[in-house]
Design an enzyme around this catalytic site. Sequence first.
Site, short mmCIF file in Angstrom:
data_model
loop_
_atom_site.label_atom_id
_atom_site.label_comp_id
_atom_site.label_asym_id
_atom_site.label_seq_id
_atom_site.Cartn_x
_atom_site.Cartn_y
_atom_site.Cartn_z
N ARG A 100 0.84 -1.19 0.00
CA ARG A 100 0.00 0.00 0.00
C ARG A 100 0.89 1.25 0.00
O ARG A 100 1.74 1.42 0.87
CB ARG A 100 -0.90 0.01 1.23
CG ARG A 100 -1.80 1.24 1.28
CD ARG A 100 -2.49 1.43 2.62
NE ARG A 100 -3.17 2.73 2.61
CZ ARG A 100 -3.54 3.38 3.70
NH1 ARG A 100 -3.32 2.87 4.90
NH2 ARG A 100 -4.14 4.55 3.60
N HIS A 145 -3.32 10.93 1.06
CA HIS A 145 -2.78 10.65 2.39
C HIS A 145 -2.19 11.96 2.94
O HIS A 145 -0.99 12.05 3.19
CB HIS A 145 -1.74 9.54 2.35
CG HIS A 145 -1.48 8.90 3.68
ND1 HIS A 145 -1.53 7.53 3.88
CD2 HIS A 145 -1.20 9.44 4.90
CE1 HIS A 145 -1.25 7.26 5.15
NE2 HIS A 145 -1.03 8.41 5.78
N GLU A 190 -7.84 8.36 6.69
CA GLU A 190 -8.03 8.90 8.04
C GLU A 190 -8.53 10.34 8.06
O GLU A 190 -7.89 11.23 8.64
CB GLU A 190 -6.73 8.80 8.83
CG GLU A 190 -6.27 7.39 9.10
CD GLU A 190 -5.06 7.31 10.00
OE1 GLU A 190 -4.76 6.21 10.49
OE2 GLU A 190 -4.39 8.34 10.22
N ASN A 329 -7.56 1.45 9.96
CA ASN A 329 -6.25 1.70 10.56
C ASN A 329 -6.43 1.63 12.07
O ASN A 329 -7.26 2.34 12.64
CB ASN A 329 -5.73 3.09 10.19
CG ASN A 329 -5.35 3.21 8.72
OD1 ASN A 329 -5.44 2.24 7.98
ND2 ASN A 329 -4.94 4.39 8.32
N TYR A 331 -4.15 1.12 15.87
CA TYR A 331 -2.89 0.99 16.59
C TYR A 331 -3.07 0.68 18.06
O TYR A 331 -2.29 -0.08 18.64
CB TYR A 331 -2.08 2.29 16.46
CG TYR A 331 -1.57 2.56 15.07
CD1 TYR A 331 -0.30 2.16 14.68
CD2 TYR A 331 -2.38 3.21 14.14
CE1 TYR A 331 0.16 2.40 13.39
CE2 TYR A 331 -1.93 3.46 12.85
CZ TYR A 331 -0.66 3.04 12.48
OH TYR A 331 -0.22 3.28 11.20
N GLU A 396 -3.58 -0.42 8.30
CA GLU A 396 -2.41 0.01 9.09
C GLU A 396 -2.52 -0.60 10.48
O GLU A 396 -3.57 -0.55 11.11
CB GLU A 396 -2.34 1.54 9.23
CG GLU A 396 -2.00 2.29 7.97
CD GLU A 396 -1.87 3.80 8.22
OE1 GLU A 396 -1.57 4.20 9.37
OE2 GLU A 396 -2.08 4.58 7.27
#
Length: 499
Positions: A100, A145, A190, A329, A331, A396
């Site tokens: 990606r 992005h 995002e 995404n 985390y 992500e």
Amino acid sequence: MASYSFLGVTVSFIFIITYAFANDTLHFPKDFLLGTATASYQIEGAWNESGKGESIWDEYTHNRPNFIRDHSTGDVACDSYHKYKEDVQLLSNLKVDFYRFSISWPRVLPTGYANVINREGINYYKNLINELLAKGIEPFVTLYHWDHPEIFEKMGGWTNEMMVEWISDYARVIFKELGPKVKYFITINEAAVFCDEGYGRNDKAPGKNLGSTGKYLCMHNALKAHAKIYHIYDEEFRKPGDKIGIDAACSGAIAKHLNDTTAIDLHFQFHCGWAVHPIFSKTGDYPEVMKTHIAENSRLDGYPRSLLPKFSPTWVNYIKGTSDFFALNHYTSVRVETVPREEGQRWYQFSGVKESLDPSWPGSASSWLKVVPQGFREIINKIAKEYDNPPLYIMENGFSDECCTSDHSRISYLHSYIKAMLLAIYEDGCNVKGYTIWSFLDNFEWLAGYTERFGLVYVNFTDSQRTRTPKLSFNWYKHIIETRKLTSTFDSPTVINVA
């Protein structure tokens, strides 16, 4: 156990015998995709070469160096603009199914407008795609992005509804030039992050610091832009088997107090739902609780109308359903608790939820990134429950440290999160189709500069050649890709230098 299939118990039994072995090995489902990711401004460099125009991140880092922890810029970054062949060879050695990456809008349209196309910029991405395909690696292409042309920011950027037209013109150029060889596109990365931190605050470019009004207006236009790009692709460029979607950042939520499910749901609606409910829900539009809370707070603060813009019925229908998959995404997670409210008083932070971090959670080099794998499983399940279990691609997921190639903590993090994801697939029946590690290379990490490293490959930023060295995690992930399974242990292999 699985709860999304009419087969019920039969499916649950099949899941059990598929993945449960004596040595606790978890196999990836058939046709599951494994890859890694980067973004244009963070790796390419060549900020003013070969006809490229100025982006908002060029402007931000050059004129606000004190905002970046080490006063650095992405002017050179990993120099991937010149070293893309070396990068693709590393990706080939890693044996990923896909890579990606994102397109730099001002690299292909230096004035921002579609009447001037920079052939050198277009050819860079064509060459990158050809190199990937020659190695059997599928390109996943992100159109936006965070690095739009600075000229448009001077006219308001995402607070100007004309951005819907400008980015749609740009998308049409990319679809025409690159679409024939690309099967997977992501429209916008995002939006909740750059709208909140770039327009609501000054923690990301363009650093407008406009408060709630700015961030809500930004998202409103981003959702319109995404929908228009989707329809352009669907009506003019889609090939059989092609897929296009939007990428959302959704953290997990762990209740601070037992059974406080209200706090978990409110947190989801105001953070993840804000960006995806208009697209993936059956009704479309923003979550009802968001509309209610923000309207009430706006009234109590004396505003003549809600700070949350309103979609017309036409726009609600135009936006609804405009994604072939859910790109996530993720985390980390936060601890959440409901803040008591008296009638006639404002909702705390609009949502009525207070966030904190549990001091017992292991940390990383990033203050915000704690290791909470159960939160990953929770958010995957929440998305499945809210939106009828859509095809889900993890676009992500990664861990930051400060240095070195012996990155045992990264391996530990990735192992625990991949395991949580596989349990969400096999025990909970979630429809996850792919997984992406952020990031392929150490790179420019926004306000952290080069002080935080997420890469599977170490980049020496003090070397003019930007020397690359695979880390332990590179070889660990390579082994997982080759074997298509996750074992109960995660012993690190020896570092191997790959030319």
